[in-house]
Design a protein around this motif. Sequence first.
Motif, short mmCIF file in Angstrom:
data_model
loop_
_atom_site.label_atom_id
_atom_site.label_comp_id
_atom_site.label_asym_id
_atom_site.label_seq_id
_atom_site.Cartn_x
_atom_site.Cartn_y
_atom_site.Cartn_z
N PHE A 6 -2.09 7.57 -48.26
CA PHE A 6 -3.60 7.10 -48.17
C PHE A 6 -4.65 7.95 -47.79
O PHE A 6 -5.74 8.33 -48.45
N LEU A 7 -4.15 8.73 -46.82
CA LEU A 7 -5.08 9.70 -46.06
C LEU A 7 -5.52 10.80 -46.75
O LEU A 7 -6.63 11.40 -46.94
N GLY A 8 -4.32 11.22 -47.58
CA GLY A 8 -4.43 12.55 -48.50
C GLY A 8 -5.37 12.11 -49.63
O GLY A 8 -6.17 12.74 -50.10
N ILE A 9 -5.21 10.79 -50.29
CA ILE A 9 -6.03 10.43 -51.44
C ILE A 9 -7.35 10.26 -51.06
O ILE A 9 -8.28 10.88 -51.59
N TYR A 10 -7.44 9.67 -49.68
CA TYR A 10 -9.03 9.50 -49.53
C TYR A 10 -9.62 10.81 -49.16
O TYR A 10 -10.61 11.19 -49.48
N SER A 11 -8.74 11.77 -48.66
CA SER A 11 -9.47 13.02 -48.23
C SER A 11 -9.83 13.91 -49.89
O SER A 11 -11.01 14.43 -49.55
N LEU A 12 -8.99 13.57 -50.48
CA LEU A 12 -9.14 14.38 -51.87
C LEU A 12 -10.49 13.90 -52.52
O LEU A 12 -11.20 14.38 -52.96
N VAL A 13 -10.67 12.29 -52.60
CA VAL A 13 -11.77 11.69 -53.20
C VAL A 13 -12.92 12.16 -52.49
O VAL A 13 -14.06 12.31 -53.07
N ASP A 14 -12.94 12.21 -51.14
CA ASP A 14 -14.24 12.49 -50.24
C ASP A 14 -14.58 14.04 -50.42
O ASP A 14 -15.62 14.16 -50.68
N ALA A 15 -13.60 14.74 -50.68
CA ALA A 15 -13.94 16.34 -50.88
C ALA A 15 -14.51 16.48 -52.19
O ALA A 15 -15.29 17.25 -52.56
N ILE A 16 -13.90 15.78 -53.33
CA ILE A 16 -14.48 15.85 -54.61
C ILE A 16 -16.00 15.24 -54.75
O ILE A 16 -16.77 15.73 -55.38
N ASN A 17 -16.19 14.22 -53.90
CA ASN A 17 -17.54 13.52 -53.95
C ASN A 17 -18.51 14.51 -53.14
O ASN A 17 -19.69 14.84 -53.69
N ILE A 54 -3.94 16.85 -51.48
CA ILE A 54 -2.86 16.69 -52.26
C ILE A 54 -1.52 17.21 -51.70
O ILE A 54 -0.50 16.25 -51.80
N ILE A 55 -1.49 18.28 -50.94
CA ILE A 55 -0.35 18.90 -50.33
C ILE A 55 0.25 17.68 -49.14
O ILE A 55 1.38 17.81 -48.99
N LEU A 56 -0.59 17.31 -48.41
CA LEU A 56 0.00 16.44 -47.38
C LEU A 56 0.74 15.43 -47.92
O LEU A 56 1.87 15.30 -47.36
N PRO A 57 0.43 14.42 -48.80
CA PRO A 57 1.38 13.72 -49.16
C PRO A 57 2.39 14.03 -50.07
O PRO A 57 3.40 13.38 -49.97
N THR A 58 2.22 14.91 -50.77
CA THR A 58 3.14 15.28 -51.63
C THR A 58 4.29 16.09 -50.67
O THR A 58 5.51 15.69 -51.05
N VAL A 59 4.06 16.90 -49.63
CA VAL A 59 5.21 17.33 -48.81
C VAL A 59 5.89 16.23 -47.88
O VAL A 59 6.99 16.23 -47.91
N ALA A 60 5.05 15.12 -47.58
CA ALA A 60 5.53 14.04 -46.88
C ALA A 60 6.47 13.21 -47.85
O ALA A 60 7.52 12.85 -47.20
N ILE A 61 6.30 13.09 -48.79
CA ILE A 61 7.06 12.34 -49.78
C ILE A 61 8.37 13.23 -50.12
O ILE A 61 9.47 12.57 -50.06
#
Length: 407
Positions: free
Chosen positions: A391-402, A350-357
């Motif tokens: 995209f990487l951040g969202i994928y990482s989040l989904v992968d972690a939750i899974n 979550i934090i990587l895309p948030t800070v990048a944006i």
Amino acid sequence: MLKNTSKLLKSLGPGMIITASFIGPGTVTTMSQSGAGFGYSLLWAVLFSIIATIVLQEMIIRLSLVTREGLGEAIQDLFAHKVGKLILVCFTLIAVTIGCAAYISGDLIGTSLGASYLLHLPEHVVAPIIGLIILLIGLFGNYQILEKIMIGLMVVMGIIFITTMIIIRPDVIGILKGIFIPSLPDGSLLTVIALIGTTVVPYNFFIHSTAVHERFDSIKALRFARWDTIISISIGGIISAAVLISAARLMHGKKITSVIQLAEPLKPLLGDAAPIAISIGLFAAGLSSAIASPTGAAATISSLLKWDKGMNSKKYKTVFACIILIGMITSALGFEPLQVLLVAQALNGIILPTVAILIFIIINKKGLMGSHANNIWLNIIGGLVVLVVTFLGIYSLVDAINNFIHA
């Protein structure tokens, strides 16, 4: 000409810290596994990750030198609403602190892999000793000492891994194809994400912002700060690529569980010095990353809470000490719970895309940045990088939750 070159070389520092930070045991292992599994075909992902890192970190130095504030202060100033500001600050503090605390044990264990081979001691014994050394550096050192240590580790890594690549005489045509003809072999998507994810690190934004203030006085130094970033991170890319290329040449088709395995095929060339050389390189990579984790937590918290005095602040050193003490205890006990790591992965997702944006938004505020705001070309390049990072951040989040659900 010579005078400018000398001044440029002397200005190298903050960028070197960032580079030494992202080349850790995780990066070395990921590059090794990528080369062993897919040959030279994923070198394009290494090139992209380096370009992405340079683009994002260049925005950081521009922002820091123009505003003379840290990234945390700039993010806070972006929000007028106190509740929104508080939520963002608290979330970032929690995410980065948990992330650094969760990964510090792995950083110390990764550092100890090389040292334990050289010293013939168990990893859980060596790791806390390394942690103690880092603790002393953090408590009694300053920015200048940190910079010299990180540059020294970069030199060691460069000598070991780049020399290894040259000695083994890899396929130059294969390397060029891997760099300039992107491909995605079956089963390689997760590896591509890992390659980029180990290079673009959220807390490095905060470390760089702090380091720039420690090293450069004003916006007049922007040209040298930019070259510091470009040269340093490019060197990091060459070192990372050298590990991948060496694994592709020596271990293609074989399963890699430790980068020290690279030493075995090198024995005909280097003899008994092969495992020693690889162990020293792994130790340098681990130590730089282990220093960066508590530095990242301290830099982030200091910036978001607007603590003065930077790396010399007692509060900064307290945070540094707390993170490294967590690593010393957990590495000694061999405690690395999957749930905590998955939570850290999810928060970083979550934090990587948030800070990048947020960086992208701030750098486009002409009222704040003036003539140093992004132009159209920087926005096109920066926008692409931010999209990929998101995209990487969202994928990482989904992968972690899974993984958390199925753990």
